[in-house]
Design a protein around this motif. Sequence first.
Motif, short mmCIF file in Angstrom:
data_model
loop_
_atom_site.label_atom_id
_atom_site.label_comp_id
_atom_site.label_asym_id
_atom_site.label_seq_id
_atom_site.Cartn_x
_atom_site.Cartn_y
_atom_site.Cartn_z
N PHE A 65 -8.66 -11.95 19.27
CA PHE A 65 -8.13 -12.44 18.00
C PHE A 65 -8.24 -11.34 16.97
N VAL A 66 -7.07 -10.86 16.53
CA VAL A 66 -7.05 -9.95 15.39
C VAL A 66 -6.53 -10.76 14.21
N LEU A 67 -7.35 -11.01 13.18
CA LEU A 67 -6.94 -11.87 12.08
C LEU A 67 -5.64 -11.40 11.47
N ILE A 68 -4.92 -12.39 10.92
CA ILE A 68 -3.69 -12.05 10.24
C ILE A 68 -4.08 -11.35 8.96
N LEU A 69 -3.97 -9.99 8.96
CA LEU A 69 -4.50 -9.22 7.86
C LEU A 69 -3.56 -9.24 6.67
N LEU A 70 -4.12 -9.24 5.48
CA LEU A 70 -3.30 -9.09 4.29
C LEU A 70 -2.76 -7.68 4.23
N VAL A 71 -1.55 -7.54 3.74
CA VAL A 71 -0.90 -6.22 3.73
C VAL A 71 -1.68 -5.26 2.85
N GLY A 72 -1.78 -4.03 3.30
CA GLY A 72 -2.47 -2.97 2.57
C GLY A 72 -1.51 -2.32 1.60
N LEU A 73 -1.44 -0.99 1.64
CA LEU A 73 -0.57 -0.27 0.70
C LEU A 73 0.83 -0.20 1.26
N LEU A 74 1.76 -0.89 0.61
CA LEU A 74 3.15 -0.86 1.01
C LEU A 74 3.91 0.02 0.02
N GLY A 75 5.10 0.40 0.40
CA GLY A 75 5.96 1.13 -0.53
C GLY A 75 6.40 0.22 -1.65
N ALA A 76 6.96 0.79 -2.66
CA ALA A 76 7.33 0.01 -3.84
C ALA A 76 8.40 -1.01 -3.53
N CYS A 77 9.21 -0.74 -2.52
CA CYS A 77 10.26 -1.71 -2.20
C CYS A 77 10.68 -1.52 -0.76
N GLY A 78 11.38 -2.55 -0.21
CA GLY A 78 11.88 -2.45 1.15
C GLY A 78 13.05 -1.49 1.22
N SER A 79 13.33 -1.02 2.44
CA SER A 79 14.44 -0.09 2.62
C SER A 79 15.77 -0.78 2.43
N ASP A 80 16.82 0.01 2.20
CA ASP A 80 18.15 -0.58 2.03
C ASP A 80 18.56 -1.32 3.28
N ASN A 81 18.25 -0.77 4.46
CA ASN A 81 18.62 -1.45 5.70
C ASN A 81 17.92 -2.79 5.81
N GLN A 117 5.08 -6.32 -4.04
CA GLN A 117 5.33 -4.89 -3.91
C GLN A 117 6.78 -4.59 -3.53
N GLY A 118 7.65 -5.59 -3.67
CA GLY A 118 9.08 -5.34 -3.54
C GLY A 118 9.70 -5.63 -2.20
N VAL A 119 8.95 -6.20 -1.26
CA VAL A 119 9.52 -6.52 0.04
C VAL A 119 10.26 -7.86 -0.05
N ASP A 120 11.49 -7.88 0.41
CA ASP A 120 12.33 -9.07 0.32
C ASP A 120 12.13 -9.94 1.56
N MET A 121 11.66 -11.17 1.38
CA MET A 121 11.45 -12.08 2.51
C MET A 121 11.41 -13.51 2.02
N LYS A 122 11.54 -14.42 2.98
CA LYS A 122 11.33 -15.84 2.73
C LYS A 122 10.48 -16.40 3.86
N VAL A 123 9.54 -17.28 3.52
CA VAL A 123 8.80 -18.01 4.54
C VAL A 123 9.50 -19.34 4.75
N VAL A 124 9.76 -19.69 6.01
CA VAL A 124 10.60 -20.86 6.30
C VAL A 124 9.87 -21.97 7.03
#
Length: 338
Positions: free
Chosen positions: A8-24, A110-117
């Motif tokens: 079991f590797v705990l679901i870790l909170l994100v560390g240092l991410l970039g300021a935003c997600g990539s265009d792709n 930190q600018g990552v575009d996502m939705k939890v569903v």
Amino acid sequence: MKRLTAGFVLILLVGLLGACGSDNQKDGKASAEGKKGDEPVEIKLGVGYATEENLWLIKVASDMAPNYGDKYTLDLQQFRANTDRLNAYRANQIDGGTLGQGASIMSVAQGVDMKVVANIAKESMEEGFNSTFMGLEEAGYKSAADLKGKTIGIPDFKSPSDMWVRSSVRAAGLNPDKDINYAVLPIPAMEEAVRSGKIDVGMFPQPFYDMAKNSGDLDSVFSSKDGVPVEEDFLNLFLNPKFIEENQEAVQALVEDLQFMTQYYLENTVEARQILLDAEFVLAEPKTYLNLTDYHRVTDVSFDREGWNFVQEILLKEGWIEQEIDLDALVDTSFLRN
């Protein structure tokens, strides 16, 4: 597909991410081919090592899932930690995956575009297993208040376990920055570290909690709920918003199958776990795995918004995020069916 182990590797909170997600990533091109004609949509998901039984079953027992192979198929890709998973997401290698609510909030901040569903598992005040911190019985620790000057083992900083420790220590009247020492260790190493005296208290999720209790000499000191007394949507399914927009039918089918498999898992837990053991998705001692107390799950895979608000407030107080995010934009309940 790599084997999913019981480590079991705990679901870790994100560390240092970039300021935003990539265009792709923003364009949602991970499954750029989408659905050709009557072909099912392939959904690429980044997954972890534990707590995801109801999701894994969709792939392992796909003949039971009502929509699998017709509306969609799954490509499950294993990642050790959130940072790797999120980097793959931002690099357009996956369409989404599993992520804790704190990690989701921090990512969006930190600018990552996502939705939890959909929700996969919860840390509940009332039902199911709660992640537990254990020490040697002979040490006599009864609560977090007894841990001044002691060392606590956690799998990573800015992780759920880090949040639980800091909140529990504060609730016990101690200062988590001055009164407690921390050691970062992988979960499978916690029991030996406690027994050898390298740490005083360690973090024990399932199945490591049951294995440690069965071995004797270790006792519970505090749990995740001592400092975070709300129902947490501990682990959730997230997807790229552009992918959702372009594949509404496939996403709806996936969420419906997750609801179906969650109900099956809850009603036939031993049988479902045996299926995962037989498929070598989980490599564990069968007796322990088949009988362990599980985290709380709900058949409608719905969310508890009070918990999201509470966790966001903790992240703000800890300085892990600088300002509130729009939780209504992050948490998408439109695919949930009662």
